[in-house]
Design a protein around this motif. Structure first.
Motif, PDB file in Angstrom:
ATOM      1  N   GLY A 105       3.873  -7.158  31.373  1.00 21.92           N
ATOM      2  CA  GLY A 105       3.741  -7.938  30.246  1.00 21.92           C
ATOM      3  C   GLY A 105       2.897  -9.165  30.907  1.00 21.92           C
ATOM      4  N   ALA A 106       3.361  -9.600  32.223  1.00 23.07           N
ATOM      5  CA  ALA A 106       2.783 -10.804  32.958  1.00 23.07           C
ATOM      6  C   ALA A 106       1.251 -10.422  33.107  1.00 23.07           C
ATOM      7  CB  ALA A 106       3.313 -10.858  34.084  1.00 23.07           C
ATOM      8  N   ILE A 107       0.795  -9.211  33.514  1.00 23.01           N
ATOM      9  CA  ILE A 107      -0.794  -9.018  33.341  1.00 23.01           C
ATOM     10  C   ILE A 107      -1.248  -9.064  32.285  1.00 23.01           C
ATOM     11  CG2 ILE A 107      -2.434  -7.100  34.302  1.00 23.01           C
ATOM     12  CD1 ILE A 107      -0.197  -6.123  36.403  1.00 23.01           C
ATOM     13  N   ILE A 108      -0.843  -8.354  31.274  1.00 25.49           N
ATOM     14  CA  ILE A 108      -1.432  -8.295  29.947  1.00 25.49           C
ATOM     15  C   ILE A 108      -1.614  -9.875  29.251  1.00 25.49           C
ATOM     16  CG2 ILE A 108      -1.192  -7.639  27.678  1.00 25.49           C
ATOM     17  CD1 ILE A 108      -2.301  -5.555  29.337  1.00 25.49           C
ATOM     18  N   ILE A 109      -0.679 -10.663  29.359  1.00 29.72           N
ATOM     19  CA  ILE A 109      -0.462 -11.887  28.993  1.00 29.72           C
ATOM     20  C   ILE A 109      -1.568 -13.098  29.740  1.00 29.72           C
ATOM     21  CG2 ILE A 109       0.867 -13.998  28.485  1.00 29.72           C
ATOM     22  CD1 ILE A 109       3.270 -12.074  27.713  1.00 29.72           C
ATOM     23  N   GLY A 110      -1.354 -12.563  30.918  1.00 30.48           N
ATOM     24  CA  GLY A 110      -2.234 -13.447  31.892  1.00 30.48           C
ATOM     25  C   GLY A 110      -3.630 -13.168  31.728  1.00 30.48           C
ATOM     26  N   ALA A 260      -0.272  -4.862  18.924  1.00 27.98           N
ATOM     27  CA  ALA A 260      -1.142  -4.708  20.038  1.00 27.98           C
ATOM     28  C   ALA A 260      -0.872  -4.979  21.318  1.00 27.98           C
ATOM     29  CB  ALA A 260      -2.473  -5.290  19.511  1.00 27.98           C
ATOM     30  N   MET A 261      -0.028  -6.207  21.308  1.00 29.48           N
ATOM     31  CA  MET A 261       0.514  -6.526  22.823  1.00 29.48           C
ATOM     32  C   MET A 261       1.614  -5.762  23.131  1.00 29.48           C
ATOM     33  SD  MET A 261      -1.138  -9.401  23.537  1.00 29.48           S
ATOM     34  CE  MET A 261      -0.218  -9.987  24.934  1.00 29.48           C
ATOM     35  N   PHE A 262       2.404  -4.963  22.291  1.00 33.84           N
ATOM     36  CA  PHE A 262       3.374  -3.980  22.722  1.00 33.84           C
ATOM     37  C   PHE A 262       2.827  -2.816  23.233  1.00 33.84           C
ATOM     38  CE2 PHE A 262       6.203  -0.517  21.539  1.00 33.84           C
ATOM     39  CZ  PHE A 262       7.420  -0.965  22.430  1.00 33.84           C
ATOM     40  N   MET A 263       1.914  -2.311  22.510  1.00 36.36           N
ATOM     41  CA  MET A 263       1.056  -0.877  22.840  1.00 36.36           C
ATOM     42  C   MET A 263       0.215  -1.281  24.266  1.00 36.36           C
ATOM     43  SD  MET A 263      -0.313   0.627  19.536  1.00 36.36           S
ATOM     44  CE  MET A 263      -1.019   1.724  20.387  1.00 36.36           C
ATOM     45  N   SER A 264      -0.376  -2.523  24.459  1.00 38.85           N
ATOM     46  CA  SER A 264      -0.876  -2.639  25.555  1.00 38.85           C
ATOM     47  C   SER A 264      -0.175  -2.776  26.781  1.00 38.85           C
ATOM     48  CB  SER A 264      -1.793  -4.078  25.339  1.00 38.85           C
ATOM     49  OG  SER A 264      -2.728  -4.158  24.591  1.00 38.85           O
ATOM     50  N   ILE A 265       1.124  -3.383  26.592  1.00 34.06           N
ATOM     51  CA  ILE A 265       1.872  -3.316  27.961  1.00 34.06           C
ATOM     52  C   ILE A 265       2.644  -2.114  28.071  1.00 34.06           C
ATOM     53  CG2 ILE A 265       4.272  -4.212  28.587  1.00 34.06           C
ATOM     54  CD1 ILE A 265       3.715  -6.877  26.733  1.00 34.06           C
ATOM     55  N   ARG A 266       2.568  -1.385  26.987  1.00 32.64           N
ATOM     56  CA  ARG A 266       3.351   0.095  27.283  1.00 32.64           C
ATOM     57  C   ARG A 266       2.395   1.024  27.874  1.00 32.64           C
ATOM     58  NH1 ARG A 266       8.025   1.796  24.920  1.00 32.64           N
ATOM     59  NH2 ARG A 266       7.615   3.622  26.235  1.00 32.64           N
ATOM     60  N   LYS A 267       0.971   1.037  27.445  1.00 33.94           N
ATOM     61  CA  LYS A 267       0.014   1.748  27.959  1.00 33.94           C
ATOM     62  C   LYS A 267      -0.669   1.489  29.146  1.00 33.94           C
ATOM     63  CE  LYS A 267       0.559   4.699  24.351  1.00 33.94           C
ATOM     64  NZ  LYS A 267       0.905   6.215  24.805  1.00 33.94           N
ATOM     65  N   LEU A 268      -0.186   0.295  29.680  1.00 35.33           N
ATOM     66  CA  LEU A 268      -0.835  -0.232  31.091  1.00 35.33           C
ATOM     67  C   LEU A 268      -0.464   0.538  32.277  1.00 35.33           C
ATOM     68  CD1 LEU A 268      -2.702  -2.074  32.519  1.00 35.33           C
ATOM     69  CD2 LEU A 268      -0.572  -3.598  32.655  1.00 35.33           C
ATOM     70  N   ARG A 269       0.976   0.871  32.119  1.00 32.99           N
ATOM     71  CA  ARG A 269       1.578   2.050  33.141  1.00 32.99           C
ATOM     72  C   ARG A 269       2.221   3.077  32.582  1.00 32.99           C
ATOM     73  NH1 ARG A 269       3.320  -3.302  35.583  1.00 32.99           N
ATOM     74  NH2 ARG A 269       2.521  -3.348  37.896  1.00 32.99           N
ATOM     75  N   PRO A 270       1.247   4.014  31.811  1.00 31.96           N
ATOM     76  CA  PRO A 270       1.670   5.341  31.032  1.00 31.96           C
ATOM     77  C   PRO A 270       2.665   6.370  32.241  1.00 31.96           C
ATOM     78  CG  PRO A 270      -0.547   5.495  31.528  1.00 31.96           C
ATOM     79  CD  PRO A 270      -0.055   4.222  32.158  1.00 31.96           C
ATOM     80  N   LYS A 271       2.379   6.339  33.307  1.00 31.09           N
ATOM     81  CA  LYS A 271       3.319   7.409  33.997  1.00 31.09           C
ATOM     82  C   LYS A 271       4.555   6.619  34.220  1.00 31.09           C
ATOM     83  CE  LYS A 271      -0.756   9.562  36.319  1.00 31.09           C
ATOM     84  NZ  LYS A 271      -1.326   9.645  37.680  1.00 31.09           N
ATOM     85  N   ALA A 272       4.469   5.408  34.407  1.00 29.64           N
ATOM     86  CA  ALA A 272       5.831   4.730  34.855  1.00 29.64           C
ATOM     87  C   ALA A 272       6.689   4.888  33.633  1.00 29.64           C
ATOM     88  CB  ALA A 272       5.975   3.170  35.522  1.00 29.64           C
ATOM     89  N   GLY A 273       6.155   4.784  32.772  1.00 31.38           N
ATOM     90  CA  GLY A 273       6.982   4.684  31.292  1.00 31.38           C
ATOM     91  C   GLY A 273       7.350   6.140  30.916  1.00 31.38           C
ATOM     92  N   SER A 274       6.581   7.152  31.318  1.00 34.55           N
ATOM     93  CA  SER A 274       7.096   8.428  30.985  1.00 34.55           C
ATOM     94  C   SER A 274       8.327   8.739  31.860  1.00 34.55           C
ATOM     95  CB  SER A 274       5.785   9.601  31.225  1.00 34.55           C
ATOM     96  OG  SER A 274       5.376   9.347  32.496  1.00 34.55           O
ATOM     97  N   LYS A 275       8.048   8.458  33.110  1.00 34.27           N
ATOM     98  CA  LYS A 275       9.261   8.630  34.104  1.00 34.27           C
ATOM     99  C   LYS A 275      10.656   8.071  33.516  1.00 34.27           C
ATOM    100  CE  LYS A 275       6.606   9.177  38.207  1.00 34.27           C
ATOM    101  NZ  LYS A 275       6.235   8.770  39.496  1.00 34.27           N
ATOM    102  N   ARG A 276      10.501   6.763  33.211  1.00 36.24           N
ATOM    103  CA  ARG A 276      11.913   6.302  32.709  1.00 36.24           C
ATOM    104  C   ARG A 276      12.283   6.879  31.511  1.00 36.24           C
ATOM    105  NH1 ARG A 276       8.790   1.137  33.639  1.00 36.24           N
ATOM    106  NH2 ARG A 276       8.316   1.267  31.668  1.00 36.24           N
TER     107      ARG A 276
END
Length: 276
Positions: A105-110, A260-276
């Motif tokens: 979130g910090a990366i996308i918003i920044g 758009a912001m939610f999808m950008s934050i989720r897709k920025l680290r797709p592998k980390a999200g899939s592991k969780r």
């Protein structure tokens, strides 16, 4: 506060605002706007055969300048945001950025805020030129503040589209084309579909949600309604929907921005999200 003032944003600020080209572009932009305003006043006073400017003429000048600046906002914003993530990926620095302690979130918003900050600087810098209309009348300070706030809102909404495409698409050129295509659809496509839907209704008053939907998505229609509220009332009578058009766009664009912001934050680290 740490979410908005993070190292990613500070680094982007330094890169963008320390460049001589940025301030050179700002100078030429303000020069072009000043020439337009002074030229408009001069040509109008000469064509009317007098040396004064009427309040209605000043109002027309302000409206034309506002529509031109909105067009510039829609044209410049995708170019500023469509490569913020894909550019890092092409330079092979995205992996390094993701290994830092900064959250997605910090990366996308920044990236979003730092990308559109220069465009907001251009708009704020043009406020003294906008204020020339107060010398001749025809525009209230509330309308000026409303137009300025609307610009800020549109910048962040369409900026979020560019960030989304930059996150989902690996190539910057493809991401930029997609962002420009989206902006073109909202600006010109919805206007065309609005005119077509109104023609099919033949101007008959009744429940016509299709025309209202296309008008709700068009930024120029809402901006025109800021200056001419009576036009939106006529549209409400034709569509049968009396809900304020600006409020409908505020709700719909806020939902699109959030998605758009939610999808950008989720897709920025797709592998980390899939592991969780």
């Amino acid at each position: 506060m740490r979410l908005f003032l993070n190292p990613v944003m500070l680094k982007e600020y330094k890169l963008r605002f320390r460049s001589f080209k940025s301030f050179l572009g700002l100078m030429f932009y303000l020069l072009a706007v000043s020439i337009f305003v002074v030229g408009f006043i001069f040509l109008n006073s000469q064509s009317m055969g007098n040396s004064y400017v009427r309040p209605d003429t000043s109002r027309i000048m302000f409206m034309v300048l506002s529509f031109i600046q909105l067009g510039l906002v829609l044209f410049i914003t995708p170019g500023l945001t469509a490569g913020v993530i894909s550019g890092e990926r092409e330079k092979q620095t995205l992996t390094i950025l993701l290994t830092t302690t900064q959250s997605s979130g910090a990366i996308i918003i920044g990236k979003l805020v730092s990308s559109v900050s220069f465009l907001m600087l251009m708009i704020f810098a043009s406020l003294p030129i906008y204020s020339i209309v107060f010398l001749f009348g025809g525009i209230s300070p509330l309308q000026l503040l409303t137009v300025l706030g609307y610009y800020m809102f549109i910048i962040f909404v369409f900026g979020s589209f560019g960030v989304l495409y930059s996150t989902l698409i690996r190539k910057t050129i493809v991401s930029m084309i997609s962002a420009y295509g989206t902006a073109l659809f909202f600006a010109a496509g919805t206007a065309f579909l609005l005119l077509v839907s109104l023609q099919f209704s033949n101007g008959a008053q009744g429940f016509n949600p299709v025309s209202y939907f296309f008008a709700m998505l068009n930024p120029f229609a809402v901006l025109f309604g800021i200056f001419e509220p009576g036009a939106l009332k006529d549209l409400g009578r034709q569509t049968g929907i009396q809900f304020p058009l600006w409020a409908a766009q505020l709700i719909s664009y806020t939902l699109l921005f959030s998605a758009a912001m939610f999808m950008s934050i989720r897709k920025l680290r797709p592998k980390a999200g899939s592991k969780r």
